[in-house]
Design an enzyme around this catalytic site. Structure first.
Site, PDB file in Angstrom:
ATOM      1  N   ASP A 188      -6.918  -6.040  -2.073  1.00  0.00           N
ATOM      2  CA  ASP A 188      -6.952  -6.145  -0.607  1.00  0.00           C
ATOM      3  C   ASP A 188      -8.257  -6.755  -0.119  1.00  0.00           C
ATOM      4  OD1 ASP A 188      -5.713  -5.926   1.948  1.00  0.00           O
ATOM      5  OD2 ASP A 188      -6.832  -4.106   2.379  1.00  0.00           O
TER       6      ASP A 188
ATOM      7  N   HIS B   5       0.804  -1.218   0.000  1.00  0.00           N
ATOM      8  CA  HIS B   5       0.000   0.000   0.000  1.00  0.00           C
ATOM      9  C   HIS B   5       0.844   1.278   0.000  1.00  0.00           C
ATOM     10  CE1 HIS B   5      -2.427  -3.355   1.009  1.00  0.00           C
ATOM     11  NE2 HIS B   5      -2.447  -3.194   2.310  1.00  0.00           N
TER      12      HIS B   5
END
Length: 297
Positions: free
Chosen positions: A249, A181
């Site tokens: 995710d 991320h």
């Protein structure tokens, strides 16, 4: 008896939209998870949260709905170092998935070889305090040395503010590094400011791959555009075109404010990689080179 979900837990979107953006053939979701199901794969006793179930069948259904070809299933912290659920999902994918495990420093070579045969290609070190207890750096170094002969990598999850205290240690690890991320930048700060510049410089100095994932986790302005995250992701794609990855995710653990529509997350890719070549590298070529080297889509 199954444990109840953490109060306020947001369940994943059961009916995601169909993306307007059609991903190229061979696209890899390089960051997703499975949770349980708890009745079959119990959660770790010392976990920091108790999620909803998110099974391999549900993950594969989302994969197919989004037009994705392959998945990289990352061990969820709620399962601790018991990789059973993740390995079960990777095996069930029939070669269309790889895994990232969580292991302890005393793991033996035989167990590592077994994980490798199942499709595992990396281990994850989590430095986000709300998700996992801190591990001594010497323990993590020992793990990295054990996995190096297998050609694995280390996936690193940390907050941007913690990078100055961690980057020296990260630089000693003898394997490639994959950053979750984008290192969780504070998107209210300038993309050309010192904090994000430090991250980019760190990535440039080492054998680092970066996931331009989780706009829903980083955003302040919110969906559907996640516009405040776009400049950061574009910068990473521009600076490291051959070392960027993308992932959904799913099933989006520990979100507090909104649960994303996974179809919109696919559409978000168009805004961070603005040419067909950049998109193919991000979605296909780079993850294939890292997780399925020598194979074609």
């Amino acid at each position: 008896m199954t444990a109840p979900k953490t109060p306020g837990w947001l369940d994943w979107c059961a009916a995601p939209s169909t993306p307007d953006f059609r991903v190229p053939p061979g696209t890899v979701d390089a960051h997703c998870h499975v949770f349980g199901p708890q009745a079959e794969f119990p959660f770790a006793p010392g976990r920091k949260y108790t999620p909803c179930d998110a099974s391999k069948e549900q993950l594969f259904a989302l994969r197919d709905h989004l037009g994705v070809s392959r998945s990289v299933i990352v061990q969820a912290t709620c399962h601790g170092a018991d990789n059973s659920a993740m390995v079960d999902a990777v095996r069930a994918a029939g070669g269309r998935a790889r895994g990232v495990a969580t292991v302890r420093p005393d793991i033996g070579d035989a167990e590592l070889r077994e994980l490798h045969a199942a499709g595992v290609r990396g281990v994850r070190f989590t430095f986000v305090k709300r998700l996992a207890d801190a591990s001594p750096h010497e323990d993590l170094s020992a793990i990295a040395k054990k996995i190096a002969p297998l050609g694995w990598h280390v996936v690193l999850y940390f907050e941007a503010a913690d990078l100055p205290g961690l980057e020296g240690f990260f630089g000693t690890l003898p394997v490639p590094l994959v950053i979750d991320h984008m290192g969780r930048p504070d998107v209210t700060k300038p993309v050309d400011g010192p904090e994000f510049r430090r991250f980019l410089e760190f990535a440039g100095r080492h054998d680092v791959w970066v996931k331009v994932s989780c706009p829903e986790r980083l955003t302040v302005t919110g969906p559907p555009a996640y516009a405040d995250v776009v400049p950061f992701a574009r910068r990473v794609v521009a600076d490291f075109p051959d070392r960027v990855l993308w992932g959904t995710d799913w099933p989006h653990p520990n979100l507090k404010h909104h649960m994303p529509d996974d179809g919109l997350l696919v559409d978000h890719v168009r805004h961070v990689a603005d040419t067909s070549e950049a998109r193919r590298k991000l979605l296909v070529d780079n993850p294939m080179r890292l997780y399925w080297p020598g194979e074609t889509t």
